[in-house]
Design a protein around this motif. Structure first.
Motif, PDB file in Angstrom:
ATOM      1  N   VAL A   1       1.036  -1.259  -0.124  1.00  0.00           N
ATOM      2  CA  VAL A   1       0.163  -0.128   0.092  1.00  0.00           C
ATOM      3  C   VAL A   1       0.841   1.270   0.057  1.00  0.00           C
ATOM      4  O   VAL A   1       1.975   1.163   0.538  1.00  0.00           O
ATOM      5  N   ARG A   2       0.311   2.437  -0.553  1.00  0.00           N
ATOM      6  CA  ARG A   2       1.006   3.832  -0.436  1.00  0.00           C
ATOM      7  C   ARG A   2       0.229   4.619   0.595  1.00  0.00           C
ATOM      8  O   ARG A   2      -0.991   4.523   0.512  1.00  0.00           O
ATOM      9  N   VAL A   3       0.755   4.807   1.544  1.00  0.00           N
ATOM     10  CA  VAL A   3       0.191   5.775   2.716  1.00  0.00           C
ATOM     11  C   VAL A   3       0.565   7.012   2.613  1.00  0.00           C
ATOM     12  O   VAL A   3       1.784   7.553   2.367  1.00  0.00           O
ATOM     13  N   LYS A   4      -0.219   8.065   3.052  1.00  0.00           N
ATOM     14  CA  LYS A   4      -0.220   9.375   2.801  1.00  0.00           C
ATOM     15  C   LYS A   4       0.424   9.678   3.998  1.00  0.00           C
ATOM     16  O   LYS A   4      -0.230   9.322   5.139  1.00  0.00           O
ATOM     17  N   ALA A   5       1.419  10.421   4.100  1.00  0.00           N
ATOM     18  CA  ALA A   5       2.423  10.864   5.424  1.00  0.00           C
ATOM     19  C   ALA A   5       2.655  12.118   5.214  1.00  0.00           C
ATOM     20  O   ALA A   5       2.754  13.021   4.009  1.00  0.00           O
ATOM     21  N   VAL A   6       3.060  12.967   6.531  1.00  0.00           N
ATOM     22  CA  VAL A   6       3.633  14.289   6.449  1.00  0.00           C
ATOM     23  C   VAL A   6       5.150  14.048   5.648  1.00  0.00           C
ATOM     24  O   VAL A   6       5.860  13.260   5.866  1.00  0.00           O
ATOM     25  N   GLY A   7       5.241  15.009   4.625  1.00  0.00           N
ATOM     26  CA  GLY A   7       6.284  15.092   3.787  1.00  0.00           C
ATOM     27  C   GLY A   7       6.257  13.865   2.608  1.00  0.00           C
ATOM     28  O   GLY A   7       5.289  14.087   1.917  1.00  0.00           O
ATOM     29  N   LYS A   8       7.067  13.040   2.680  1.00  0.00           N
ATOM     30  CA  LYS A   8       6.980  11.830   1.584  1.00  0.00           C
ATOM     31  C   LYS A   8       5.947  10.889   2.122  1.00  0.00           C
ATOM     32  O   LYS A   8       5.651  10.519   3.117  1.00  0.00           O
ATOM     33  N   ASP A   9       5.206  10.375   0.992  1.00  0.00           N
ATOM     34  CA  ASP A   9       4.338   9.289   1.325  1.00  0.00           C
ATOM     35  C   ASP A   9       5.078   7.949   1.541  1.00  0.00           C
ATOM     36  O   ASP A   9       6.545   7.946   1.522  1.00  0.00           O
ATOM     37  N   VAL A  10       4.481   6.983   2.310  1.00  0.00           N
ATOM     38  CA  VAL A  10       5.243   5.821   2.724  1.00  0.00           C
ATOM     39  C   VAL A  10       4.703   4.438   1.760  1.00  0.00           C
ATOM     40  O   VAL A  10       3.464   4.317   1.799  1.00  0.00           O
ATOM     41  N   ILE A  11       5.470   3.709   1.344  1.00  0.00           N
ATOM     42  CA  ILE A  11       5.219   2.519   0.606  1.00  0.00           C
ATOM     43  C   ILE A  11       5.485   1.340   1.901  1.00  0.00           C
ATOM     44  O   ILE A  11       6.633   1.420   2.208  1.00  0.00           O
ATOM     45  N   ILE A  12       4.268   0.621   2.129  1.00  0.00           N
ATOM     46  CA  ILE A  12       4.508  -0.480   3.043  1.00  0.00           C
ATOM     47  C   ILE A  12       4.162  -1.776   2.147  1.00  0.00           C
ATOM     48  O   ILE A  12       3.068  -1.941   1.537  1.00  0.00           O
ATOM     49  N   LEU A  13       5.307  -2.746   2.470  1.00  0.00           N
ATOM     50  CA  LEU A  13       4.992  -4.094   1.813  1.00  0.00           C
ATOM     51  C   LEU A  13       5.075  -5.089   2.917  1.00  0.00           C
ATOM     52  O   LEU A  13       5.632  -5.054   3.941  1.00  0.00           O
ATOM     53  N   SER A  14       4.016  -5.982   2.731  1.00  0.00           N
ATOM     54  CA  SER A  14       3.874  -6.953   3.706  1.00  0.00           C
ATOM     55  C   SER A  14       4.175  -8.255   2.984  1.00  0.00           C
ATOM     56  O   SER A  14       3.795  -8.571   1.854  1.00  0.00           O
ATOM     57  N   VAL A  15       5.315  -8.929   3.413  1.00  0.00           N
ATOM     58  CA  VAL A  15       5.941 -10.026   2.649  1.00  0.00           C
ATOM     59  C   VAL A  15       6.191 -11.347   3.423  1.00  0.00           C
ATOM     60  O   VAL A  15       6.051 -11.603   4.643  1.00  0.00           O
ATOM     61  N   TYR A  16       5.835 -12.286   2.606  1.00  0.00           N
ATOM     62  CA  TYR A  16       6.114 -13.769   3.213  1.00  0.00           C
ATOM     63  C   TYR A  16       6.996 -14.592   1.994  1.00  0.00           C
ATOM     64  O   TYR A  16       6.637 -15.239   1.199  1.00  0.00           O
ATOM     65  N   MET A  17       8.361 -14.628   2.356  1.00  0.00           N
ATOM     66  CA  MET A  17       9.394 -14.902   1.539  1.00  0.00           C
ATOM     67  C   MET A  17       9.412 -16.455   1.433  1.00  0.00           C
ATOM     68  O   MET A  17       9.191 -17.158   2.777  1.00  0.00           O
ATOM     69  N   PRO A  18       9.690 -17.178   0.311  1.00  0.00           N
ATOM     70  CA  PRO A  18       9.918 -18.507   0.108  1.00  0.00           C
ATOM     71  C   PRO A  18      10.796 -19.093   1.399  1.00  0.00           C
ATOM     72  O   PRO A  18      11.869 -18.567   1.453  1.00  0.00           O
ATOM     73  N   GLY A  19      10.430 -20.197   1.916  1.00  0.00           N
ATOM     74  CA  GLY A  19      11.445 -21.140   2.565  1.00  0.00           C
ATOM     75  C   GLY A  19      12.672 -21.817   1.958  1.00  0.00           C
ATOM     76  O   GLY A  19      12.553 -21.851   0.595  1.00  0.00           O
ATOM     77  N   ARG A  20      13.500 -22.416   2.613  1.00  0.00           N
ATOM     78  CA  ARG A  20      14.459 -23.096   1.763  1.00  0.00           C
ATOM     79  C   ARG A  20      14.151 -24.285   0.884  1.00  0.00           C
ATOM     80  O   ARG A  20      14.935 -24.659   0.152  1.00  0.00           O
ATOM     81  N   GLU A  21      12.853 -24.840   1.252  1.00  0.00           N
ATOM     82  CA  GLU A  21      12.540 -25.818   0.622  1.00  0.00           C
ATOM     83  C   GLU A  21      12.246 -25.634  -0.881  1.00  0.00           C
ATOM     84  O   GLU A  21      11.728 -26.327  -1.675  1.00  0.00           O
ATOM     85  N   TYR A  22      11.857 -24.212  -1.009  1.00  0.00           N
ATOM     86  CA  TYR A  22      11.595 -23.801  -2.436  1.00  0.00           C
ATOM     87  C   TYR A  22      12.794 -23.628  -3.377  1.00  0.00           C
ATOM     88  O   TYR A  22      12.628 -23.212  -4.634  1.00  0.00           O
TER      89      TYR A  22
ATOM     90  N   GLU B   1      10.403   1.416  -8.336  1.00  0.00           N
ATOM     91  CA  GLU B   1       9.644   2.602  -8.857  1.00  0.00           C
ATOM     92  C   GLU B   1       9.453   3.643  -8.020  1.00  0.00           C
ATOM     93  O   GLU B   1       9.035   4.789  -8.257  1.00  0.00           O
ATOM     94  N   TYR B   2       9.443   3.445  -6.562  1.00  0.00           N
ATOM     95  CA  TYR B   2       8.807   4.224  -5.254  1.00  0.00           C
ATOM     96  C   TYR B   2      10.165   4.780  -4.483  1.00  0.00           C
ATOM     97  O   TYR B   2       9.782   5.911  -4.000  1.00  0.00           O
ATOM     98  N   SER B   3      11.073   4.212  -4.799  1.00  0.00           N
ATOM     99  CA  SER B   3      12.348   4.743  -3.555  1.00  0.00           C
ATOM    100  C   SER B   3      12.616   6.077  -3.621  1.00  0.00           C
ATOM    101  O   SER B   3      13.140   6.602  -2.494  1.00  0.00           O
ATOM    102  N   ALA B   4      12.612   6.825  -4.816  1.00  0.00           N
ATOM    103  CA  ALA B   4      12.887   8.080  -4.933  1.00  0.00           C
ATOM    104  C   ALA B   4      11.993   8.936  -4.494  1.00  0.00           C
ATOM    105  O   ALA B   4      12.366  10.240  -4.093  1.00  0.00           O
ATOM    106  N   GLN B   5      10.815   8.709  -4.485  1.00  0.00           N
ATOM    107  CA  GLN B   5       9.595   9.432  -4.111  1.00  0.00           C
ATOM    108  C   GLN B   5       9.037   9.401  -2.781  1.00  0.00           C
ATOM    109  O   GLN B   5       8.254  10.030  -2.201  1.00  0.00           O
ATOM    110  N   CYS B   6       9.158   8.228  -2.113  1.00  0.00           N
ATOM    111  CA  CYS B   6       8.508   7.621  -1.092  1.00  0.00           C
ATOM    112  C   CYS B   6       9.534   6.874  -0.156  1.00  0.00           C
ATOM    113  O   CYS B   6      10.525   6.428  -0.430  1.00  0.00           O
ATOM    114  N   GLU B   7       9.342   7.003   1.198  1.00  0.00           N
ATOM    115  CA  GLU B   7       9.888   6.273   2.238  1.00  0.00           C
ATOM    116  C   GLU B   7       9.289   4.825   1.907  1.00  0.00           C
ATOM    117  O   GLU B   7       8.354   4.368   1.451  1.00  0.00           O
TER     118      GLU B   7
END
Length: 202
Positions: A111-132, A150-156
């Motif tokens: 999601v992209r969250v509106k915040a004071v100053g820069k917006d914030v990109i928040i990613l919720s992730v579940y990375m593959p385990g070693r078996e994959y 895409e977003y690091s230059a403009q968002c936290e």
């Protein structure tokens, strides 16, 4: 519910408070998820284990909360009787946020969250385990990097969840021992985008 299962420390950034939680199944964790939602503005959930037909349990968890979910579970072993994984982000209705719809992975929701100053990109992730295998890990990591590109230059950026990796001393004073290949890949990505490992370096 053991509060030590929380996989990331709370991040205080531009008046946002964010927490990530490995649920190990929504049914058993629902009371604690409600507790988290009473404390934090944004809650990142992984391993809720709910199939698409039951995601309404997340979408309807509270009238004061908005939820966005990846719509596919990850297939588990045939004898498991269910899929694994499942990621979601929930936020209070007072937070202005919109889903990142360009992410093409069942292991990431953002999601992209509106915040004071820069917006914030928040990613919720579940990375593959070693078996994959390491190639699958790299594939999902590339999806994360495409968002960062895409977003690091403009968002936290906040990436929260279960990385299924261990990190060596380069991650900070609370490192977990000898780093894994997965941990090395994550740290290389973090350095490339000037990110800190919240569990280790904050």
């Amino acid at each position: 519910m053991n509060k030590q299962i929380i996989t990331n420390i709370v991040i205080l950034l531009m008046s946002l408070n964010v927490v990530a939680f490995n649920a190990n199944g929504f049914t058993s964790s629902e009371p604690y998820i409600h507790e988290l939602l009473s404390i934090y503005e944004i809650v990142c959930i992984n391993e809720h284990w709910l199939p698409g037909t039951e995601l309404y349990k997340l979408y309807n968890i509270s009238n004061n909360v908005v939820s966005k979910c990846a719509h596919q579970l990850i297939n588990g072993p045939p004898n498991a009787g269910r899929g694994f994984g499942g990621v979601s982000i929930m936020w209070k209705t007072g937070v202005t946020a919109c889903e990142l719809k360009s992410i093409e992975s069942d292991r990431i929701v953002g999601v992209r969250v509106k915040a004071v100053g820069k917006d914030v990109i928040i990613l919720s992730v579940y990375m593959p385990g070693r078996e994959y295998g390491i190639n699958k890990y790299k594939e999902v990591l590339q999806c994360i990097e495409s968002v960062l590109s895409e977003y690091s230059a403009q968002c936290e950026i906040i990436i929260a969840g279960d990385f299924n990796a261990t990190f060596d001393e380069c991650a900070g004073p609370r490192q977990a021992g000898k780093g894994s290949k997965e941990g090395d890949l994550v740290m290389d990505m973090a350095k490339g985008y000037d990110l800190l490992c919240g569990d280790m370096q904050l």
